[in-house]
Design a protein around this motif. Structure first.
Motif, mmCIF file in Angstrom:
data_model
loop_
_atom_site.group_PDB
_atom_site.id
_atom_site.type_symbol
_atom_site.label_atom_id
_atom_site.label_comp_id
_atom_site.label_asym_id
_atom_site.label_seq_id
_atom_site.Cartn_x
_atom_site.Cartn_y
_atom_site.Cartn_z
ATOM 1 N N LEU A 175 38.116 -9.317 -38.648
ATOM 2 C CA LEU A 175 36.941 -10.041 -38.881
ATOM 3 C C LEU A 175 37.261 -11.267 -40.067
ATOM 4 C CD1 LEU A 175 34.467 -7.446 -39.570
ATOM 5 C CD2 LEU A 175 34.564 -8.703 -37.252
ATOM 6 N N ALA A 176 36.980 -12.452 -39.612
ATOM 7 C CA ALA A 176 36.931 -13.393 -40.626
ATOM 8 C C ALA A 176 35.568 -13.272 -41.456
ATOM 9 C CB ALA A 176 36.912 -14.917 -39.823
ATOM 10 N N ILE A 177 35.861 -13.530 -42.706
ATOM 11 C CA ILE A 177 34.710 -13.244 -43.515
ATOM 12 C C ILE A 177 34.590 -14.602 -44.569
ATOM 13 C CG2 ILE A 177 33.882 -12.063 -45.747
ATOM 14 C CD1 ILE A 177 35.827 -9.724 -44.634
ATOM 15 N N ALA A 178 33.302 -15.310 -44.330
ATOM 16 C CA ALA A 178 33.126 -16.633 -45.068
ATOM 17 C C ALA A 178 31.697 -16.435 -46.000
ATOM 18 C CB ALA A 178 32.818 -17.630 -43.975
ATOM 19 N N SER A 179 31.824 -17.067 -47.033
ATOM 20 C CA SER A 179 30.571 -17.112 -47.920
ATOM 21 C C SER A 179 30.465 -18.253 -48.482
ATOM 22 C CB SER A 179 30.717 -15.972 -49.010
ATOM 23 O OG SER A 179 32.084 -16.232 -49.836
ATOM 24 N N VAL A 180 29.240 -18.874 -49.192
ATOM 25 C CA VAL A 180 29.044 -19.991 -49.472
ATOM 26 C C VAL A 180 27.975 -19.896 -50.653
ATOM 27 C CG1 VAL A 180 26.974 -20.535 -47.907
ATOM 28 C CG2 VAL A 180 28.377 -22.603 -49.064
ATOM 29 N N ASP A 181 28.194 -21.051 -51.497
ATOM 30 C CA ASP A 181 27.094 -20.701 -52.638
ATOM 31 C C ASP A 181 25.857 -21.313 -52.243
ATOM 32 O OD1 ASP A 181 25.823 -20.738 -55.123
ATOM 33 O OD2 ASP A 181 27.184 -22.094 -55.865
ATOM 34 N N GLY A 182 24.762 -20.365 -52.424
ATOM 35 C CA GLY A 182 23.437 -20.743 -51.919
ATOM 36 C C GLY A 182 22.458 -21.222 -53.231
ATOM 37 N N GLY A 183 22.981 -21.292 -54.145
ATOM 38 C CA GLY A 183 22.233 -21.566 -55.427
ATOM 39 C C GLY A 183 21.756 -20.095 -56.124
ATOM 40 N N ASP A 184 21.611 -20.220 -57.615
ATOM 41 C CA ASP A 184 21.254 -19.326 -58.330
ATOM 42 C C ASP A 184 19.780 -18.348 -57.849
ATOM 43 O OD1 ASP A 184 23.236 -19.420 -59.809
ATOM 44 O OD2 ASP A 184 22.203 -20.189 -61.738
ATOM 45 N N HIS A 185 19.035 -19.007 -57.370
ATOM 46 C CA HIS A 185 17.442 -18.409 -56.974
ATOM 47 C C HIS A 185 16.954 -19.153 -56.070
ATOM 48 C CE1 HIS A 185 16.877 -20.945 -60.454
ATOM 49 N NE2 HIS A 185 16.026 -21.277 -60.145
ATOM 50 N N SER A 186 17.669 -19.650 -54.915
ATOM 51 C CA SER A 186 17.023 -20.369 -53.792
ATOM 52 C C SER A 186 16.276 -19.715 -53.034
ATOM 53 C CB SER A 186 18.245 -21.181 -53.132
ATOM 54 O OG SER A 186 19.045 -20.245 -52.590
ATOM 55 N N TYR A 187 16.697 -18.358 -52.739
ATOM 56 C CA TYR A 187 16.081 -17.270 -51.863
ATOM 57 C C TYR A 187 16.351 -17.973 -50.313
ATOM 58 C CZ TYR A 187 14.679 -13.886 -55.136
ATOM 59 O OH TYR A 187 14.740 -12.760 -56.131
ATOM 60 N N TRP A 188 17.380 -18.680 -50.333
ATOM 61 C CA TRP A 188 17.880 -19.154 -49.090
ATOM 62 C C TRP A 188 16.945 -19.710 -48.221
ATOM 63 C CZ3 TRP A 188 23.061 -19.633 -48.657
ATOM 64 C CH2 TRP A 188 23.877 -18.566 -49.204
ATOM 65 N N HIS A 189 15.996 -20.528 -48.638
ATOM 66 C CA HIS A 189 15.101 -21.392 -47.894
ATOM 67 C C HIS A 189 14.937 -22.742 -48.699
ATOM 68 C CE1 HIS A 189 12.167 -19.336 -50.477
ATOM 69 N NE2 HIS A 189 11.344 -20.093 -50.179
ATOM 70 N N ALA A 190 14.331 -23.650 -47.950
ATOM 71 C CA ALA A 190 13.937 -25.024 -48.523
ATOM 72 C C ALA A 190 12.833 -24.989 -49.565
ATOM 73 C CB ALA A 190 13.202 -25.896 -47.355
ATOM 74 N N ARG A 191 12.919 -25.654 -50.685
ATOM 75 C CA ARG A 191 12.429 -25.429 -51.962
ATOM 76 C C ARG A 191 11.640 -26.865 -52.446
ATOM 77 N NH1 ARG A 191 13.111 -20.412 -54.164
ATOM 78 N NH2 ARG A 191 11.153 -20.795 -54.835
ATOM 79 N N THR A 192 10.658 -26.645 -53.134
ATOM 80 C CA THR A 192 10.069 -28.002 -53.616
ATOM 81 C C THR A 192 10.742 -28.688 -54.391
ATOM 82 O OG1 THR A 192 8.840 -26.798 -55.399
ATOM 83 C CG2 THR A 192 7.861 -26.958 -53.407
ATOM 84 N N ASP A 193 11.969 -28.481 -54.994
ATOM 85 C CA ASP A 193 12.710 -29.243 -55.796
ATOM 86 C C ASP A 193 13.710 -30.055 -54.951
ATOM 87 O OD1 ASP A 193 14.650 -27.437 -54.601
ATOM 88 O OD2 ASP A 193 15.203 -26.691 -56.592
ATOM 89 N N GLY A 194 13.552 -29.776 -53.348
ATOM 90 C CA GLY A 194 14.376 -30.792 -52.668
ATOM 91 C C GLY A 194 15.469 -30.294 -51.928
ATOM 92 N N THR A 195 15.868 -29.005 -52.526
ATOM 93 C CA THR A 195 17.056 -28.336 -51.982
ATOM 94 C C THR A 195 16.836 -27.458 -50.836
ATOM 95 O OG1 THR A 195 16.729 -26.447 -53.627
ATOM 96 C CG2 THR A 195 18.149 -28.307 -54.039
ATOM 97 N N ASP A 196 17.598 -27.106 -49.876
ATOM 98 C CA ASP A 196 17.333 -26.395 -48.731
ATOM 99 C C ASP A 196 18.753 -25.529 -48.397
ATOM 100 O OD1 ASP A 196 16.836 -25.125 -46.442
ATOM 101 O OD2 ASP A 196 16.359 -27.075 -45.323
ATOM 102 N N ALA A 197 18.753 -24.298 -48.960
ATOM 103 C CA ALA A 197 19.947 -23.494 -48.708
ATOM 104 C C ALA A 197 20.219 -23.114 -47.245
ATOM 105 C CB ALA A 197 19.827 -22.359 -49.974
ATOM 106 N N MET A 198 18.960 -22.886 -46.537
ATOM 107 C CA MET A 198 18.965 -22.250 -45.333
ATOM 108 C C MET A 198 19.508 -23.527 -44.356
ATOM 109 S SD MET A 198 18.485 -20.073 -42.953
ATOM 110 C CE MET A 198 17.889 -19.062 -44.183
ATOM 111 N N GLY A 199 18.922 -24.819 -44.608
ATOM 112 C CA GLY A 199 19.661 -26.020 -43.960
ATOM 113 C C GLY A 199 21.233 -26.202 -44.153
ATOM 114 N N MET A 200 21.632 -25.872 -45.217
ATOM 115 C CA MET A 200 22.972 -25.989 -45.614
ATOM 116 C C MET A 200 23.846 -25.097 -44.873
ATOM 117 S SD MET A 200 25.384 -24.143 -47.574
ATOM 118 C CE MET A 200 24.423 -23.135 -48.833
ATOM 119 N N LEU A 201 23.295 -23.645 -44.883
ATOM 120 C CA LEU A 201 23.921 -22.669 -43.981
ATOM 121 C C LEU A 201 23.982 -22.957 -42.545
ATOM 122 C CD1 LEU A 201 24.904 -19.731 -44.130
ATOM 123 C CD2 LEU A 201 22.449 -19.247 -43.576
#
Length: 281
Positions: A112-138
């Protein structure tokens, strides 16, 4: 003095004292868990495989910054790619330095290939009001980038705590993209009354409610594992009761910590590998 009724949540451990409510969270560590005698999770370690690891940086327009990522690949052609999502107050290195998932795959002879990415300390992996979007990045940046590098067509998700929630959400957002999704102790709440910072209010919770989207997982293999001493155990068990497609998992003795997550990692990777083998290209 912290009572022995305290529970622990988060990537490195987050302490919830007293009643087990998910409201008052203070960061702690696996070492503190052991010092207080609160964690009795099973654990499992595998020999170091020394699988070559590539580390890189991604200029993400969705996160508005550079984010780190890591990738390991087997010597033979991989069955597919496992995209790993870390928990709160952690980053992409947790997959390899905390869980040692590459060592697990090598010990079980799972290509298996195993990949990981930094989604932010407390993004909870979705778009936030601060303008970041960890889900979009993923979904829009990281998944296609790694797929181009590896060349594999079969994809799966694996996450821990906050990342377990993120893995379920990502699978629901793109159900035809992923063959399997596995989550260890996913940080799930059945109401908008969540841990501080998990969501930007009730409307944000509703937009990203994995309970409401559970039917979208019916097309893939789903696995959920959670310790019975974990504060998310009731919500995780309820989530599993709603699944209608192929699913498996376990609810056994364990807390919300890295030791428990290492103990279930072999079964999670085996579930993913079996799902890859069952599906055609």
């Amino acid at each position: 003095m912290i009572s022995r009724r305290a529970f622990l949540v988060g990537a490195g451990g987050v302490l919830i004292a007293g009643s087990g409510s998910a409201a008052g969270l203070i960061a702690t560590s696996d070492r503190l868990q052991r010092t207080l005698g609160l964690s009795h999770s099973p654990d499992r370690h595998f020999p170091r495989a020394n699988t070559p690891r590539v580390d890189g940086q991604l200029d993400s327009k969705y996160m508005r910054r550079r984010v780190g990522w890591s990738l390991t690949r087997p010597q033979q052609a991989p069955l597919g790619i496992v995209y790993c999502l870390h928990g709160r107050s952690s980053d992409h290195t947790f997959t390899f330095d905390g869980i040692h998932l590459d060592d697990v795959a090598a010990a079980l002879n799972l290509p298996l290939a195993i990949a990981s990415v930094d989604g932010g300390d407390h993004s909870y992996w979705h778009a936030r009001t601060d303008g970041t979007d960890a889900m979009g990045m993923l979904q829009q940046e990281f998944v296609p980038m790694i797929q181009r590098k590896v060349g594999a067509r079969k994809l799966a998700l694996l996450g821990w705590s906050m990342g377990g929630y993120g893995a379920l959400l990502a699978a629901q957002r793109a159900p035809h993209r992923f063959t399997a999704v596995t989550a260890a102790s996913p940080a799930l709440w059945r109401t908008p009354q969540t841990a501080p910072g998990a969501f930007d209010g009730a409307d944000d919770y509703a937009r990203n409610d994995v309970f409401a989207g559970v039917s979208k997982l019916a097309t893939m293999q789903v696995r959920i594992d959670c310790g019975t001493k974990d504060p998310f155990y009731p919500a995780d068990k309820h989530f599993v009761s709603l699944l209608t497609g192929a699913h498996s998992g376990s609810f056994t003795n364990g807390y919300h910590d890295s030791a428990y997550w290492r103990s279930v990692a072999p079964q999670q990777l085996q579930t993913i590998a079996e799902a890859f083998r069952r599906t055609s290209n």
